[in-house]
Write a protein that holds these residues in place. Structure first.
Motif, mmCIF file in Angstrom:
data_model
loop_
_atom_site.group_PDB
_atom_site.id
_atom_site.type_symbol
_atom_site.label_atom_id
_atom_site.label_comp_id
_atom_site.label_asym_id
_atom_site.label_seq_id
_atom_site.Cartn_x
_atom_site.Cartn_y
_atom_site.Cartn_z
ATOM 1 N N LEU A 6 0.852 -1.189 0.000
ATOM 2 C CA LEU A 6 0.000 0.000 0.000
ATOM 3 C C LEU A 6 0.886 1.236 0.000
ATOM 4 O O LEU A 6 1.710 1.421 0.901
ATOM 5 C CB LEU A 6 -0.921 -0.009 1.223
ATOM 6 N N ILE A 7 0.726 2.067 -1.019
ATOM 7 C CA ILE A 7 1.516 3.295 -1.143
ATOM 8 C C ILE A 7 0.589 4.491 -1.010
ATOM 9 O O ILE A 7 -0.335 4.659 -1.809
ATOM 10 C CB ILE A 7 2.254 3.354 -2.502
ATOM 11 N N LEU A 8 0.819 5.297 0.005
ATOM 12 C CA LEU A 8 0.023 6.488 0.224
ATOM 13 C C LEU A 8 0.752 7.680 -0.382
ATOM 14 O O LEU A 8 1.788 8.109 0.126
ATOM 15 C CB LEU A 8 -0.219 6.705 1.721
ATOM 16 N N MET A 33 -2.078 2.102 -4.857
ATOM 17 C CA MET A 33 -1.656 3.490 -4.674
ATOM 18 C C MET A 33 -2.865 4.343 -4.343
ATOM 19 O O MET A 33 -3.883 4.288 -5.031
ATOM 20 C CB MET A 33 -0.966 4.032 -5.930
ATOM 21 N N VAL A 34 -2.729 5.131 -3.290
ATOM 22 C CA VAL A 34 -3.783 6.064 -2.895
ATOM 23 C C VAL A 34 -3.256 7.476 -3.116
ATOM 24 O O VAL A 34 -2.215 7.855 -2.566
ATOM 25 C CB VAL A 34 -4.181 5.879 -1.420
ATOM 26 N N SER A 35 -3.958 8.243 -3.927
ATOM 27 C CA SER A 35 -3.532 9.605 -4.228
ATOM 28 C C SER A 35 -4.737 10.527 -4.236
ATOM 29 O O SER A 35 -5.772 10.199 -4.800
ATOM 30 C CB SER A 35 -2.832 9.659 -5.600
ATOM 31 N N LYS A 36 -4.587 11.694 -3.623
ATOM 32 C CA LYS A 36 -5.677 12.667 -3.632
ATOM 33 C C LYS A 36 -5.806 13.324 -4.994
ATOM 34 O O LYS A 36 -6.839 13.910 -5.325
ATOM 35 C CB LYS A 36 -5.452 13.728 -2.561
ATOM 36 N N ALA A 83 -5.905 9.437 2.884
ATOM 37 C CA ALA A 83 -5.735 8.612 4.079
ATOM 38 C C ALA A 83 -6.301 9.347 5.287
ATOM 39 O O ALA A 83 -5.948 10.498 5.546
ATOM 40 C CB ALA A 83 -4.263 8.298 4.299
ATOM 41 N N ALA A 84 -7.203 8.679 6.007
ATOM 42 C CA ALA A 84 -7.838 9.301 7.171
ATOM 43 C C ALA A 84 -7.228 8.823 8.480
ATOM 44 O O ALA A 84 -7.105 9.601 9.430
ATOM 45 C CB ALA A 84 -9.335 9.007 7.169
ATOM 46 N N HIS A 85 -6.840 7.550 8.529
ATOM 47 C CA HIS A 85 -6.263 7.027 9.774
ATOM 48 C C HIS A 85 -5.476 5.765 9.468
ATOM 49 O O HIS A 85 -5.957 4.869 8.773
ATOM 50 C CB HIS A 85 -7.349 6.702 10.794
ATOM 51 N N VAL A 93 -5.286 0.810 6.908
ATOM 52 C CA VAL A 93 -5.404 2.255 6.721
ATOM 53 C C VAL A 93 -6.822 2.564 6.242
ATOM 54 O O VAL A 93 -7.338 1.908 5.329
ATOM 55 C CB VAL A 93 -4.397 2.793 5.679
ATOM 56 N N GLU A 94 -7.446 3.543 6.875
ATOM 57 C CA GLU A 94 -8.771 3.997 6.443
ATOM 58 C C GLU A 94 -8.589 5.059 5.364
ATOM 59 O O GLU A 94 -7.866 6.039 5.544
ATOM 60 C CB GLU A 94 -9.557 4.569 7.620
#
Length: 375
Positions: A6-8, A33-36, A83-85, A93-94
């Motif tokens: 998991l890549i934030l 991948m999590v990206s805003k 990512a919230a938490h 990861v939430e």
């Protein structure tokens, strides 16, 4: 068994790590991948993008999916969200998904924290503080304001402030009033480039005001901005461009894993860039904040994190992060000049800085990040 990485963060650090892992292990791994921001933003060039007509949107912004789509579809996933938490003990990861505002809880085997930083003033385009649309709108709005203004104040005389003032001076030094506010008695916190940078800016007709710490700003009835300094002086300007302060995006990280500085809450890491006290969690880029935030520093850290995740997946020991062999600090000053130094003593010729940075401001790296050759 498939390992979930998991890549934030989908910017310089996160995309570098994703490429490094997927190039070596497109099978038996799932990179999420999590990206805003749905697009990779080469924000190094934002200082020039605010000058109308200099840089096109598609040069600054490229869909992250374009970079990931060169790998087997089952080996990656892209979530546009925030990512919230993070729960390091339970390895989850939430994530708040932007499309529908739902919250997803994602489990991981290895976690990379690469969420970067944002400008203290989120309306400025120096960093992508929001979504892709927000970032594009910020660049466009600032460029429109620059074009309309006759008097511009740039606050903050660090690297970004010097580059912004240089770009404005190069384009408008003979037709607009450009003022750079420096809180101390030297630019760039007194680094070895201070005198050379000041001389280059003066050639571009940029006025430098030293000992000028901004206390507050307030709009006027005439649509201008009053910039109030700590000594009581007020400067009225058509456009105020602050470049002061980077805020690490670490709000989702539990308090024990970050330092206690309320103004720069960076994550704590060990010599391997592993988050202290957490298992299988790594960090790189601006959220680490040491030795400082910087493009070359981020590249080196991302390389180490990718190498250590690869080692972890293979059951091997991690490697100590060695960092940059020398400390390099360079600033472009307009579209034809630049200043730089190595280890605060060896100065670089202006033409060299122009060639390695000022000519493209990082746009030459975009294809490397999208095509994967950066890793």
């Amino acid at each position: 068994m498939t390992e979930t990485i998991l890549i934030l963060g989908g910017s310089l650090a996160g995309l570098h790590v994703a490429h490094a892992i997927l190039k070596k292990r497109s099978k038996n791994v799932k990179v999420i991948m999590v990206s805003k921001n749905s697009h990779f933003y080469m924000n190094l060039a934002s200082v020039r993008a605010i000058v109308p007509g200099q840089i096109k949107d598609d040069e600054l912004f490229t869909p992250i999916e374009t970079a990931l789509s060169r790998y087997p579809r089952e080996s990656w996933d892209l979530i546009i969200g925030t990512a919230a938490h993070a729960d390091f003990e339970n390895k989850t990861v939430e994530i708040v998904v932007h499309d529908d505002s739902t919250t997803r809880t994602i489990s991981y085997d290895q976690l990379v924290l690469a969420t970067g930083s944002r400008s203290a003033d989120p309306s400025m385009p120096w960093k992508a503080s929001g979504s892709y649309k927000d970032a594009v709108a910020s660049v466009h709005k600032t460029a429109e304001q620059v074009q309309a203004a006759q008097h511009i104040v740039v606050a903050g005389a660090g690297g970004t402030g010097i580059e912004v003032a240089g770009e404005l001076g190069y384009e408008y030094g003979k037709t607009k009033n450009i003022v750079l506010l420096c809180s101390g008695d030297k630019l760039a916190n007194g680094h070895g480039i201070a005198t050379d940078a000041a001389n280059e800016l003066k050639k571009l007709n940029v006025a430098i005001k030293y000992g000028a710490r901004v206390q507050k700003t307030q709009p006027t009835a005439q649509g201008k901005t009053d910039v109030v300094l700590s000594d009581g002086e007020t400067i009225t300007t058509d456009l105020y461009l602050p470049t002061i302060g980077l805020i690490p995006n670490t709000e989702y990280i539990p308090t024990p894993y970050c330092n206690s500085d309320p103004n720069s809450r960076t994550v704590l890491v060990d010599d391997y860039l592993r988050v202290r006290g957490a298992e299988d969690v790594w960090a790189c880029g601006d959220i680490v904040g040491k030795p400082r935030a910087g493009f070359l520093i981020t590249q080196a850290q991302a390389k180490t994190v990718a190498k250590n995740i690869e080692a972890a997946l293979g059951g091997a020991k991690p490697s100590v992060h060695k960092g940059m062999p020398v400390d390099v600090f360079v600033c472009s000053v307009g579209r034809s000049r630049g200043v730089g130094r190595m280890n605060n003593s060896i100065k670089f010729p202006s033409l060299m800085v122009w060639a390695i940075k000022g000519r493209t401001l990082g746009l030459n790296y975009v294809e490397k990040y999208i095509g994967g050759s950066i890793a």
